[in-house]
Scaffold this motif. Structure first.
Motif, short mmCIF file in Angstrom:
data_model
loop_
_atom_site.label_atom_id
_atom_site.label_comp_id
_atom_site.label_asym_id
_atom_site.label_seq_id
_atom_site.Cartn_x
_atom_site.Cartn_y
_atom_site.Cartn_z
N ALA A 4 0.82 -1.20 0.00
CA ALA A 4 0.00 0.00 0.00
C ALA A 4 0.86 1.26 0.00
CB ALA A 4 -0.95 -0.01 1.19
N ALA A 5 1.98 1.22 0.68
CA ALA A 5 2.85 2.40 0.75
C ALA A 5 3.52 2.71 -0.58
CB ALA A 5 3.91 2.21 1.83
N TYR A 6 3.57 1.75 -1.46
CA TYR A 6 4.27 1.95 -2.72
C TYR A 6 3.33 2.21 -3.89
CZ TYR A 6 8.31 0.57 -0.12
OH TYR A 6 9.30 0.53 0.83
N LYS A 7 2.05 2.32 -3.63
CA LYS A 7 1.06 2.59 -4.66
C LYS A 7 0.45 3.95 -4.39
CE LYS A 7 -3.13 0.60 -6.60
NZ LYS A 7 -4.15 -0.44 -6.39
N ALA A 8 0.41 4.77 -5.43
CA ALA A 8 -0.15 6.12 -5.27
C ALA A 8 -1.65 6.04 -5.03
CB ALA A 8 0.15 6.96 -6.50
N ASP A 9 -2.11 6.82 -4.07
CA ASP A 9 -3.52 6.89 -3.71
C ASP A 9 -3.95 8.35 -3.85
OD1 ASP A 9 -5.94 7.24 -2.32
OD2 ASP A 9 -5.39 5.85 -0.73
N ARG A 10 -4.90 8.60 -4.72
CA ARG A 10 -5.29 9.99 -4.99
C ARG A 10 -5.83 10.70 -3.76
NH1 ARG A 10 -10.15 8.89 -9.15
NH2 ARG A 10 -11.89 8.82 -7.71
N ASN A 11 -6.38 9.96 -2.81
CA ASN A 11 -6.89 10.59 -1.60
C ASN A 11 -5.79 10.96 -0.62
OD1 ASN A 11 -9.68 10.38 -2.35
ND2 ASN A 11 -9.51 8.18 -1.96
N GLN A 12 -4.59 10.43 -0.85
CA GLN A 12 -3.46 10.72 0.03
C GLN A 12 -2.39 11.57 -0.66
OE1 GLN A 12 -3.39 9.93 3.29
NE2 GLN A 12 -5.48 9.26 2.89
N SER A 13 -2.59 11.87 -1.95
CA SER A 13 -1.56 12.51 -2.76
C SER A 13 -1.65 14.02 -2.80
CB SER A 13 -1.63 12.01 -4.20
OG SER A 13 -1.28 10.65 -4.29
N GLN A 14 -0.48 14.61 -2.93
CA GLN A 14 -0.35 16.03 -3.21
C GLN A 14 0.77 16.15 -4.25
OE1 GLN A 14 0.21 18.49 0.26
NE2 GLN A 14 -0.45 20.30 -0.84
N LEU A 15 0.52 16.93 -5.30
CA LEU A 15 1.47 17.10 -6.39
C LEU A 15 2.28 18.37 -6.19
CD1 LEU A 15 2.58 16.43 -9.25
CD2 LEU A 15 0.56 17.59 -10.17
N LEU A 42 0.23 15.59 -16.20
CA LEU A 42 0.07 15.33 -14.77
C LEU A 42 -0.75 16.42 -14.08
CD1 LEU A 42 0.89 13.17 -12.77
CD2 LEU A 42 2.87 14.55 -12.22
N LEU A 43 -0.50 17.67 -14.42
CA LEU A 43 -1.27 18.77 -13.82
C LEU A 43 -2.75 18.67 -14.21
CD1 LEU A 43 1.28 21.66 -14.31
CD2 LEU A 43 0.45 20.80 -12.10
N GLN A 44 -3.02 18.33 -15.46
CA GLN A 44 -4.41 18.17 -15.90
C GLN A 44 -5.07 17.00 -15.19
OE1 GLN A 44 -4.97 18.81 -20.37
NE2 GLN A 44 -2.74 18.71 -20.15
N SER A 45 -4.35 15.91 -15.07
CA SER A 45 -4.89 14.73 -14.38
C SER A 45 -5.19 15.05 -12.92
CB SER A 45 -3.92 13.56 -14.48
OG SER A 45 -3.70 13.20 -15.82
N ALA A 46 -4.27 15.76 -12.27
CA ALA A 46 -4.47 16.13 -10.87
C ALA A 46 -5.71 17.01 -10.73
CB ALA A 46 -3.23 16.85 -10.33
N ALA A 47 -5.90 17.94 -11.66
CA ALA A 47 -7.08 18.80 -11.60
C ALA A 47 -8.36 17.99 -11.78
CB ALA A 47 -6.99 19.89 -12.67
N LEU A 48 -8.37 17.05 -12.72
CA LEU A 48 -9.54 16.21 -12.95
C LEU A 48 -9.90 15.39 -11.71
CD1 LEU A 48 -8.80 14.91 -16.55
CD2 LEU A 48 -10.82 16.23 -15.86
#
Length: 185
Positions: A4-15, A42-48
């Protein structure tokens, strides 16, 4: 390995987009256009996906503002101006870091200076740090390779934009999936 620590989680991520600036970009290796394109995706994906984003500018008076190709995806956000190499040395950056977001995704330049020092400092703060190798750059490709190796050995997760955005998505469904699939083509 704690999967779990090695997989990106959008609810835990900050770009964090580090120092993607005009004058600095002119002296980068020939990969700069691809790095700018990948940062834009990446910026567009983060915004979406409503992932919080911070961007920094190292001494903008001398190195210029963020490259215009990324400006549309940063509208409404203010750059964290800095003179220290590590973003973490800037109080304004630390105020924008979300304590409940344990994963920080780093992109930008230069990989062996500002990205490296920021990654190491974020690790020291207990964050899980991802650096996307196809969205970081240095003037000298050897310096980038060395920085990626140092970060990997220190515990930074080295990945790429496509892997990361599909980890954020998790499933192949919905409007965000359709839009992001188009972006990475």
């Amino acid at each position: 390995m704690k999967n779990a620590a090695y997989k990106a989680d959008r609810n835990q991520s900050q770009l964090v987009a580090v120092d993607m600036q005009t004058k600095l970009s002119r002296v980068m290796s020939s990969d700069i256009d691809g790095v700018i394109k990948n940062c834009a995706i990446l910026l567009q994906s983060a915004a979406l996906l409503e992932i919080p984003t911070i961007f920094t500018e190292q001494y903008p008076k001398g190195l210029g503002l963020t490259v215009p190709e990324l400006s549309p995806y940063l509208a409404g956000k203010k750059a964290v101006e800095k003179t220290a190499f590590s973003c973490c040395a800037e109080p304004a950056f630390n105020r924008q870091l979300l304590g409940d977001h344990t994963q920080v995704i780093l992109v930008g330049m230069e990989a062996h200076i500002c990205v490296l020092q920021t990654a190491l400092d974020l690790l020291a703060q207990g964050k899980t740090v991802f650096v996307l190798e196809d969205a970081v750059i240095s003037r000298n490709p050897e310096n980038k390779r060395n920085a990626l190796n140092r970060m990997r050995e220190a515990g930074v997760i080295i990945s790429n934009i496509e892997s990361l955005v599909f980890e954020w998505l998790g499933v192949a469904e919905g409007d965000a999936f359709k839009k992001i699939s188009q972006l990475v083509r």
